[in-house]
Design a protein around this motif. Structure first.
Motif, PDB file in Angstrom:
ATOM      1  N   ALA A 149       0.851  -1.193   0.000  1.00  0.00           N
ATOM      2  CA  ALA A 149       0.000   0.000   0.000  1.00  0.00           C
ATOM      3  C   ALA A 149       0.888   1.244   0.000  1.00  0.00           C
ATOM      4  CB  ALA A 149      -0.909   0.006   1.227  1.00  0.00           C
ATOM      5  N   LYS A 150       0.454   2.286  -0.770  1.00  0.00           N
ATOM      6  CA  LYS A 150       1.279   3.504  -0.918  1.00  0.00           C
ATOM      7  C   LYS A 150       0.497   4.722  -0.434  1.00  0.00           C
ATOM      8  CE  LYS A 150       4.364   1.402  -3.792  1.00  0.00           C
ATOM      9  NZ  LYS A 150       3.889   0.044  -3.516  1.00  0.00           N
ATOM     10  N   PRO A 151       1.174   5.685   0.205  1.00  0.00           N
ATOM     11  CA  PRO A 151       0.484   6.923   0.584  1.00  0.00           C
ATOM     12  C   PRO A 151      -0.216   7.524  -0.643  1.00  0.00           C
ATOM     13  CG  PRO A 151       2.662   6.863   1.565  1.00  0.00           C
ATOM     14  CD  PRO A 151       2.586   5.676   0.635  1.00  0.00           C
ATOM     15  N   GLY A 152      -1.449   7.975  -0.445  1.00  0.00           N
ATOM     16  CA  GLY A 152      -2.246   8.504  -1.559  1.00  0.00           C
ATOM     17  C   GLY A 152      -3.205   7.473  -2.138  1.00  0.00           C
ATOM     18  N   ASP A 153      -2.967   6.167  -1.873  1.00  0.00           N
ATOM     19  CA  ASP A 153      -3.894   5.127  -2.364  1.00  0.00           C
ATOM     20  C   ASP A 153      -5.286   5.340  -1.784  1.00  0.00           C
ATOM     21  OD1 ASP A 153      -1.869   3.813  -3.684  1.00  0.00           O
ATOM     22  OD2 ASP A 153      -1.950   1.978  -2.467  1.00  0.00           O
ATOM     23  N   LEU A 154      -6.294   5.020  -2.580  1.00  0.00           N
ATOM     24  CA  LEU A 154      -7.663   4.944  -2.070  1.00  0.00           C
ATOM     25  C   LEU A 154      -7.823   3.618  -1.340  1.00  0.00           C
ATOM     26  CD1 LEU A 154      -9.518   5.993  -5.360  1.00  0.00           C
ATOM     27  CD2 LEU A 154      -8.818   7.481  -3.442  1.00  0.00           C
ATOM     28  N   ILE A 155      -8.575   3.639  -0.242  1.00  0.00           N
ATOM     29  CA  ILE A 155      -8.879   2.401   0.480  1.00  0.00           C
ATOM     30  C   ILE A 155     -10.301   1.984   0.120  1.00  0.00           C
ATOM     31  CG2 ILE A 155      -9.071   1.298   2.736  1.00  0.00           C
ATOM     32  CD1 ILE A 155      -7.195   3.555   3.786  1.00  0.00           C
ATOM     33  N   LEU A 156     -10.429   0.759  -0.386  1.00  0.00           N
ATOM     34  CA  LEU A 156     -11.730   0.258  -0.836  1.00  0.00           C
ATOM     35  C   LEU A 156     -12.160  -0.918   0.019  1.00  0.00           C
ATOM     36  CD1 LEU A 156     -10.961  -0.073  -4.672  1.00  0.00           C
ATOM     37  CD2 LEU A 156     -11.677   1.963  -3.421  1.00  0.00           C
ATOM     38  N   VAL A 157     -13.464  -1.064   0.152  1.00  0.00           N
ATOM     39  CA  VAL A 157     -13.991  -2.235   0.815  1.00  0.00           C
ATOM     40  C   VAL A 157     -15.207  -2.718   0.031  1.00  0.00           C
ATOM     41  CG1 VAL A 157     -15.659  -1.366   2.503  1.00  0.00           C
ATOM     42  CG2 VAL A 157     -14.026  -3.064   3.198  1.00  0.00           C
ATOM     43  N   SER A 158     -15.339  -4.042  -0.094  1.00  0.00           N
ATOM     44  CA  SER A 158     -16.477  -4.601  -0.838  1.00  0.00           C
ATOM     45  C   SER A 158     -17.681  -4.796   0.082  1.00  0.00           C
ATOM     46  CB  SER A 158     -16.083  -5.949  -1.463  1.00  0.00           C
ATOM     47  OG  SER A 158     -15.778  -6.886  -0.452  1.00  0.00           O
ATOM     48  N   GLY A 159     -18.864  -4.809  -0.508  1.00  0.00           N
ATOM     49  CA  GLY A 159     -20.087  -5.183   0.215  1.00  0.00           C
ATOM     50  C   GLY A 159     -20.397  -4.300   1.406  1.00  0.00           C
ATOM     51  N   GLU A 160     -20.939  -4.924   2.465  1.00  0.00           N
ATOM     52  CA  GLU A 160     -21.311  -4.222   3.698  1.00  0.00           C
ATOM     53  C   GLU A 160     -20.543  -4.816   4.861  1.00  0.00           C
ATOM     54  OE1 GLU A 160     -25.931  -2.690   3.242  1.00  0.00           O
ATOM     55  OE2 GLU A 160     -25.531  -4.377   4.567  1.00  0.00           O
ATOM     56  N   LEU A 161     -20.214  -3.982   5.818  1.00  0.00           N
ATOM     57  CA  LEU A 161     -19.447  -4.456   6.976  1.00  0.00           C
ATOM     58  C   LEU A 161     -20.335  -4.576   8.209  1.00  0.00           C
ATOM     59  CD1 LEU A 161     -16.230  -2.263   6.627  1.00  0.00           C
ATOM     60  CD2 LEU A 161     -16.588  -4.632   5.877  1.00  0.00           C
ATOM     61  N   GLY A 162     -20.010  -5.546   9.048  1.00  0.00           N
ATOM     62  CA  GLY A 162     -20.659  -5.660  10.358  1.00  0.00           C
ATOM     63  C   GLY A 162     -21.855  -6.595  10.392  1.00  0.00           C
ATOM     64  N   ASN A 163     -22.306  -7.059   9.217  1.00  0.00           N
ATOM     65  CA  ASN A 163     -23.526  -7.859   9.207  1.00  0.00           C
ATOM     66  C   ASN A 163     -23.366  -9.196   9.923  1.00  0.00           C
ATOM     67  OD1 ASN A 163     -24.773  -5.824   7.861  1.00  0.00           O
ATOM     68  ND2 ASN A 163     -24.773  -6.822   5.862  1.00  0.00           N
ATOM     69  N   ALA A 164     -22.243  -9.872   9.713  1.00  0.00           N
ATOM     70  CA  ALA A 164     -22.063 -11.185  10.346  1.00  0.00           C
ATOM     71  C   ALA A 164     -22.013 -11.046  11.872  1.00  0.00           C
ATOM     72  CB  ALA A 164     -20.783 -11.850   9.833  1.00  0.00           C
ATOM     73  N   ALA A 165     -21.298 -10.037  12.350  1.00  0.00           N
ATOM     74  CA  ALA A 165     -21.214  -9.828  13.802  1.00  0.00           C
ATOM     75  C   ALA A 165     -22.583  -9.482  14.381  1.00  0.00           C
ATOM     76  CB  ALA A 165     -20.206  -8.724  14.115  1.00  0.00           C
ATOM     77  N   LEU A 166     -23.364  -8.738  13.608  1.00  0.00           N
ATOM     78  CA  LEU A 166     -24.733  -8.420  14.047  1.00  0.00           C
ATOM     79  C   LEU A 166     -25.606  -9.665  14.053  1.00  0.00           C
ATOM     80  CD1 LEU A 166     -26.212  -5.156  12.484  1.00  0.00           C
ATOM     81  CD2 LEU A 166     -26.060  -5.786  14.890  1.00  0.00           C
ATOM     82  N   GLY A 167     -25.403 -10.521  13.066  1.00  0.00           N
ATOM     83  CA  GLY A 167     -26.154 -11.776  13.005  1.00  0.00           C
ATOM     84  C   GLY A 167     -25.869 -12.628  14.229  1.00  0.00           C
ATOM     85  N   LEU A 168     -24.598 -12.685  14.627  1.00  0.00           N
ATOM     86  CA  LEU A 168     -24.228 -13.450  15.828  1.00  0.00           C
ATOM     87  C   LEU A 168     -24.857 -12.820  17.070  1.00  0.00           C
ATOM     88  CD1 LEU A 168     -22.573 -15.760  17.089  1.00  0.00           C
ATOM     89  CD2 LEU A 168     -20.663 -14.157  17.307  1.00  0.00           C
ATOM     90  N   ALA A 169     -24.809 -11.487  17.136  1.00  0.00           N
ATOM     91  CA  ALA A 169     -25.419 -10.790  18.282  1.00  0.00           C
ATOM     92  C   ALA A 169     -26.917 -11.085  18.355  1.00  0.00           C
ATOM     93  CB  ALA A 169     -25.166  -9.285  18.163  1.00  0.00           C
ATOM     94  N   GLN A 170     -27.557 -11.168  17.183  1.00  0.00           N
ATOM     95  CA  GLN A 170     -28.992 -11.493  17.147  1.00  0.00           C
ATOM     96  C   GLN A 170     -29.233 -12.918  17.664  1.00  0.00           C
ATOM     97  OE1 GLN A 170     -31.901  -9.662  15.954  1.00  0.00           O
ATOM     98  NE2 GLN A 170     -32.804 -11.406  17.033  1.00  0.00           N
ATOM     99  N   LEU A 171     -28.420 -13.868  17.206  1.00  0.00           N
ATOM    100  CA  LEU A 171     -28.598 -15.266  17.640  1.00  0.00           C
ATOM    101  C   LEU A 171     -28.364 -15.406  19.142  1.00  0.00           C
ATOM    102  CD1 LEU A 171     -26.905 -17.298  14.748  1.00  0.00           C
ATOM    103  CD2 LEU A 171     -29.343 -16.936  15.168  1.00  0.00           C
ATOM    104  N   GLN A 172     -27.491 -14.562  19.673  1.00  0.00           N
ATOM    105  CA  GLN A 172     -27.202 -14.613  21.110  1.00  0.00           C
ATOM    106  C   GLN A 172     -28.098 -13.642  21.900  1.00  0.00           C
ATOM    107  OE1 GLN A 172     -22.967 -13.817  20.901  1.00  0.00           O
ATOM    108  NE2 GLN A 172     -22.483 -16.000  20.842  1.00  0.00           N
TER     109      GLN A 172
END
Ligand code: ADP
Ligand code: MG
Length: 318
Positions: A149-172
């Protein structure tokens, strides 16, 4: 395992999946033999799922099979490798034909979908545990690592974050999500989607990549450390569901595990390629969540910024 170990292997685990890459010798001998095409490199990874650590009692055999393969495929995606083959080590408390049929059918379907062949493994009696070793191929030197990774690079993320952890919180029963979000989050937990479709994009544009298994904060942190750089993230740009926004529950996105989305960095000149990708691949949207900097690791929210160097992701021996 008991005397029917070989009939289990024969009946359920022989000839699963399909690869575009040649297999000389598959399940049935002491080891498998494959050909690595000229001009390619082999990319190897392995992940284990253990009862009570990675999944809860009562998990369906289909969910277990799909998740075990998905987490391994996710590692190949993060390296920009094409899936080719895999080995399966299965520890089972008992030989249950119904369970084995459902597990192996789901595994086989997924292996067909992602074009990889099961070429061997190990089967033994013990607490329920699934280990997969996966093998992929890249054009020589065509892999993507964490350290470029180089200074100035854009940081990208795919999809949505946090859903799996929320799913676990729901099950618990730690949260009570609205119906539509509840279903999506539990599905994200049980059936993570490995982002294999990103392989060509990563090969062409990414300087660095990682799959998010322990939360964005920790996993992007690995890129920063390996690359000797910093980052500034924009909280408003994090791709999260409406419940996380409403409840201001961004810790699910930052520190929740099991997302298996891809975080990568690309030179700023490739912004147009990100837009084109998003038009062509609406099911694998890339969000620009921040920028690589020389040093420090900050999350900006309005006027304030939070230091992200302190928080850690999920760790097994905490
Ligand atoms: P060995 O005793 O020589 O280690 P095994 O009896 O463990 O061999 O396995 C026999 C064959 O079946 C090997 O080719 C092995 O790779 C394959 N195999 C064993 N378990 C599995 C499994 N769960 N899935 C796929 N192949 C398997
Ligand atoms: Mg042997």
């Amino acid at each position: 395992m008991s005397s029917d170990e070989f009939s289990i292997i024969d009946r359920y685990f022989t000839g699963l999946g399909q690869s575009d890459f040649a297999v000389e010798l598959s399940t049935g001998d002491d080891a498998a033999v494959v050909d690595i095409p000229p001009g390619r490199q082999l990319v190897l990874s392995m992940d284990t799922l253990n009862l009570d650590v990675h999944f809860l009692t009562g998990v369906s055999p289909e969910d277990l099979a799909c998740k075990a393969l998905a987490v391994n495929l996710s590692d190949l995606a993060a390296m920009a490798a094409d899936p080719a083959w895999f080995l399966l080590s299965l520890s089972l408390p008992k030989s249950d034909p119904d369970w084995l049929y459902r597990f192996s059918s789901a595994l086989g379907e997924m292996a067909e979908r992602y074009r990889l062949a099961l070429i061997g493994g190990d089967t033994c009696r013990g607490p329920l545990s699934v280990t997969i070793q996966i093998a992929g191929l890249v054009p020589s030197q065509g892999y993507v690592r964490r350290s470029q990774a180089k200074p100035g690079d854009l940081i990208l993320v795919s999809g949505e974050l946090g859903n799996a952890a929320l799913g676990l919180a729901q099950l618990q029963a730690r949260v009570d999500l609205p119906g539509d979000i509840r279903e999506a989050c539990i599905n994200a937990l049980h059936r993570p989607r490995p982002r294999i479709e990103m392989v060509p994009f990563l090969r062409e544009y990414a300087n660095a990549a990682i799959d998010i298994s322990d939360g964005l904060q920790a996993d992007l942190g690995h890129i920063l450390k390996a690359s000797g750089v910093g980052a500034i993230l924009n909280r408003e740009a994090l791709p999260v569901n409406r419940w996380i926004k409403q409840e201001d529950a961004y810790h699910y996105a930052l520190r929740g595990g099991d997302d298996y989305e891809i975080c990568c960095t690309v030179a700023a000149e490739h912004r147009q390629a990100v837009d084109s990708w998003n038009t062509a691949q609406p099911d694998c949207r890339l969000s620009i969540i921040g920028e690589i900097t020389d040093s420090a690791y900050l999350l900006q929210h309005g006027e304030s910024s939070i230091d992200l160097t302190q928080g850690r992701g999920f760790q097994h021996f905490d």
